[in-house]
Design an enzyme around this catalytic site. Structure first.
Site, PDB file in Angstrom:
ATOM      1  N   GLU A   2     -12.622   0.378  -9.038  1.00 11.21           N
ATOM      2  CA  GLU A   2     -12.559  -0.871 -10.234  1.00 11.21           C
ATOM      3  C   GLU A   2     -13.333  -0.615 -11.772  1.00 11.21           C
ATOM      4  O   GLU A   2     -13.060  -0.876 -12.607  1.00 11.21           O
ATOM      5  CB  GLU A   2     -12.226  -1.728  -9.956  1.00 11.21           C
ATOM      6  CG  GLU A   2     -10.770  -2.537  -8.921  1.00 11.21           C
ATOM      7  CD  GLU A   2     -11.201  -1.568  -7.494  1.00 11.21           C
ATOM      8  OE1 GLU A   2     -10.514  -1.943  -6.921  1.00 11.21           O
ATOM      9  OE2 GLU A   2     -12.574  -2.050  -7.083  1.00 11.21           O
ATOM     10  N   ASP A  10      -4.787  -9.565  -7.639  1.00  7.40           N
ATOM     11  CA  ASP A  10      -5.510  -8.996  -8.893  1.00  7.40           C
ATOM     12  C   ASP A  10      -4.335  -7.903  -9.611  1.00  7.40           C
ATOM     13  O   ASP A  10      -3.819  -8.245 -10.267  1.00  7.40           O
ATOM     14  CB  ASP A  10      -5.850  -7.630  -7.941  1.00  7.40           C
ATOM     15  CG  ASP A  10      -5.984  -6.971  -7.347  1.00  7.40           C
ATOM     16  OD1 ASP A  10      -5.485  -7.632  -5.600  1.00  7.40           O
ATOM     17  OD2 ASP A  10      -6.366  -6.232  -7.037  1.00  7.40           O
ATOM     18  N   GLU A  61       1.061  -0.758  -0.128  1.00  4.40           N
ATOM     19  CA  GLU A  61      -0.135   0.097  -0.372  1.00  4.40           C
ATOM     20  C   GLU A  61       0.642   1.023   0.215  1.00  4.40           C
ATOM     21  O   GLU A  61       0.503   1.845  -0.299  1.00  4.40           O
ATOM     22  CB  GLU A  61      -0.989  -0.034   1.321  1.00  4.40           C
ATOM     23  CG  GLU A  61      -1.897  -1.222   1.122  1.00  4.40           C
ATOM     24  CD  GLU A  61      -3.213  -1.283   0.268  1.00  4.40           C
ATOM     25  OE1 GLU A  61      -3.709  -1.555   0.492  1.00  4.40           O
ATOM     26  OE2 GLU A  61      -2.814  -0.075  -0.558  1.00  4.40           O
ATOM     27  N   GLU A 113     -19.458  -4.948  -3.199  1.00  2.00           N
ATOM     28  CA  GLU A 113     -18.107  -5.638  -2.482  1.00  2.00           C
ATOM     29  C   GLU A 113     -18.363  -6.546  -3.001  1.00  2.00           C
ATOM     30  O   GLU A 113     -17.582  -6.956  -4.058  1.00  2.00           O
ATOM     31  CB  GLU A 113     -17.918  -5.376  -1.320  1.00  2.00           C
ATOM     32  CG  GLU A 113     -16.328  -5.708  -1.184  1.00  2.00           C
ATOM     33  CD  GLU A 113     -15.872  -4.502  -1.730  1.00  2.00           C
ATOM     34  OE1 GLU A 113     -14.320  -4.906  -0.475  1.00  2.00           O
ATOM     35  OE2 GLU A 113     -16.243  -3.599  -1.979  1.00  2.00           O
TER      36      GLU A 113
END
EC number: 3.2.1.-
Length: 610
Positions: free
Chosen positions: A511, A329, A193, A447
């Protein structure tokens, strides 16, 4: 939501310690000449002009704190930056014709609405949480979840520049220039992150503006993160005790990590090496990627890497869970993007992408049964188990908002590497996300959700009975008693086609609009503009607060009046979601995909081009 941009279902794991490697390497003359020549040809935006020069003092400050921490496991043989001339790769962006005045007026009006939304949120952050990680959009307080280094500020730098907010950009850069990365408000930080938000944020803002203060901060963050690689096998510590690292204590990588956290550092580290000419960051992440390449066809689902891996022992094949979604991902997303970033000078990324997507297309994608017989695809997870001595790949028909990025990934790969069927797959995945938005009560995708799969991708008529049976099965009820189906559907608020919605949140995720934006740039299809606007309006209705925008607890409720807002606004709302909404309603030349490539936090890096 975890302190991870994309992996928000896994509890925080192991906090481990790390130290720094002091290494002042002189780049080989031939490589220095190549990279300086390539970079001189890259056009920086703004007043700095096309030939902005890097001040060597910015790069060679050996007094910086993290360069002084002793090194326990120095690199024995540094991997050099690639040499040669960048390739002329196929164009990603479509050719856009002349826009008529009415369409332009509509587009600019929509872009203005997006910018106004951003300005409201930026004002809330500036007034209530300046230099903190996040503002709480209902109570007007602040919280620190990503190191306490002003995550929203750094994540928003390039958005401010792109939106032409010059005064706010200058104010933000001046504040960011004084952020100290020598310590953190948190005991443990997430290296992934920190890389995508801070290092990526500084690099992109520098690539756009040419402001050396941003390069200095990128170098500082890069030097800090480089300490996380000072382990016996040079594999990084992903959940990092920064205090112990600063004290110079020896450390080693964990025996458990998420594959996305270890395999999604290469874009940012490589870009930093490209700009500075120092290969140490490229070397650090290239070791990881080459190890992944060597084991790619040895996993339980050859071609893809499992969700969890063992960095300490460099074993990337043992887990049995595979997917393009949460926790995996961006390791896949970065494969075609590294081709773009490097101008095709790292050919193994193309091979890795093709092998991974061949497997994903075969095992992970499914067409859901829908009442309108929509020709769409959803990406699910695969579990590989032994059955009578043979490996059996079992697809879980689960969808995630997060995995909507995959449509954009297939579009980039399809155009960049000239793979037409990847572009077709991309469109069906993008349409799947659009369909899911449209068919929820609030017009927003949840989600996590499950859907009933089609028996055939070619022909999939709606079957009410089969849908009800699938709903009962997910609810743990006997599918033989269809009389119970209506009650389960009503109680769980399931629109037709959905069989379960175990996580109904919307956390301001980017996304879906990310892939709609990329698909629009790749095809020029105006229908995607209408889909994007519908998404934006739905999100605004449900998430807008008096101050900014908030995540919501459940998008299955009947109307915006019933929405429960959760007083959370992650930095990616300003750094990603609103940026993509703004760009899709902007001129296609603004951050062209043939000149820039986005990292997984929507920070655009300049591509190497001939």
């Amino acid at each position: 939501m975890l302190v991870l941009r994309r992996k928000h279902f896994f509890p925080l794991g192991l906090g481990l310690i790390v130290l720094f490697l002091v290494y002042n390497l002189t780049v080989q003359d031939s490589q220095s000449q190549f990279w300086s020549g390539s970079l001189a040809g890259l056009r920086h935006g703004g007043a700095k002009g096309p030939n902005h020069q890097i001040d060597p003092k910015v790069l060679d400050d050996e007094t910086y704190f993290w360069r002084q921490v002793p090194t326990h496991y120095p690199v024995q043989a540094m991997k050099p930056l690639p040499s040669g001339t960048p390739q002329k790769l196929p164009k990603i962006q479509a050719s856009f014709g002349k826009e008529d005045s009415r369409d332009r007026q509509i587009r600019l009006g929509r872009r203005g609405a997006v910018k106004n939304a951003f300005k409201r949120c930026w004002k809330a952050y500036s007034e209530h949480a300046w230099l903190q990680d996040e503002v709480t959009p209902i109570t007007g307080s602040s919280r620190n979840t990503f190191g306490g280094w002003g995550a929203t500020l750094v994540d928003s730098l390039d958005t401010l520049w792109i939106m032409g907010m010059e005064d706010e950009f200058e104010q933000a850069v001046s504040a960011a220039a004084n952020i100290s990365f020598e310590k953190s408000a948190l005991t443990e930080i997430n290296a992934f992150e920190t890389t995508i938000r801070y290092l990526g944020g500084f690099l992109a803002a520098y690539d756009l503006s040419g402001d050396e203060r941003l390069l200095l901060k990128a170098r500082e963050v890069g030097d800090m993160l480089y300490v996380a690689f000072d382990t016996p096998n040079r594999m990084p510590i992903t959940r990092w005790d920064i205090g112990r690292a600063a004290r110079g204590e020896p450390q080693e990588a964990s025996r458990w990590a998420l594959v996305a956290e270890i395999g999604s550092l290469c874009m940012e580290f490589t870009r930093l090496s490209f700009i500075t000419g120092n290969p140490k960051w490229f070397d650090a992440t290239e070791r990881i990627m080459l190890a992944l390449k060597d084991q790619q066809m040895k996993t339980k689902l050859p071609g893809m890497w499992p969700i969890s891996v063992n960095p300490q022992d460099m074993k990337f094949t043992e887990d049995n869970g595979f997917g393009l979604g949460a926790m995996a991902d961006s390791v896949f997303e970065y494969l075609p993007k590294m081709v773009a970033l490097s101008g095709g000078s790292l050919p193994h990324y193309e091979k890795m992408y093709k092998a991974a997507m061949k497997t994903a297309q075969k095992y992970n994608l499914f067409r859901p049964m829908t009442p309108d017989n929509a020709d769409i695809l959803i990406s699910g997870n695969v579990r590989v188990d032994k059955e009578k001595g043979r490996l059996n790949a079992r697809l879980e028909h689960q969808g995630q908002h997060l995995v909507c990025f995959a449509g954009g990934m297939f579009a980039v790969g399809g155009k960049l590497l000239n793979i037409p069927d990847h572009l077709q797959t991309a469109r069906k995945l993008v349409d799947g996300c659009i369909w899911t938005y449209k068919n929820m009560p609030l017009g927003i995708m949840p989600e996590v959700f499950w859907m009933a799969p089609c028996e055939s991708e070619e022909d999939c008529p709606w079957d009410e009975k089969k849908w009800q049976e699938a709903v009962l099965e997910k609810a743990g009820e006997s599918k033989d008693d269809l009389s119970k189906a209506a009650g389960v559907i009503a109680q769980r608020r399931l629109p037709e086609g959905f069989t379960e919605i175990p996580d109904g949140r919307y956390i301001l995720r980017p996304e879906a609009i990310e892939s709609v934006f990329i698909m629009y740039r790749a095809t020029g299809d105006p229908e995607l503009l209408e889909s994007a606007w519908a998404m934006f309006e739905s999100i605004q209705r449900a998430t807008q607060t008096d101050l900014a925008n908030s995540a919501v607890a459940d998008v299955t409720v009947a109307s915006p009046i019933d929405v429960q807002q959760t007083d959370s606004m992650e930095s990616f709302w300003l750094g990603e979601t609103l940026k993509y909404f703004y760009l899709i309603f902007s001129e296609p030349e603004l951050i062209s995909l043939d000149e820039f490539v986005f990292n997984t936090e929507a920070h655009p890096f300049r591509r190497l081009v001939p």
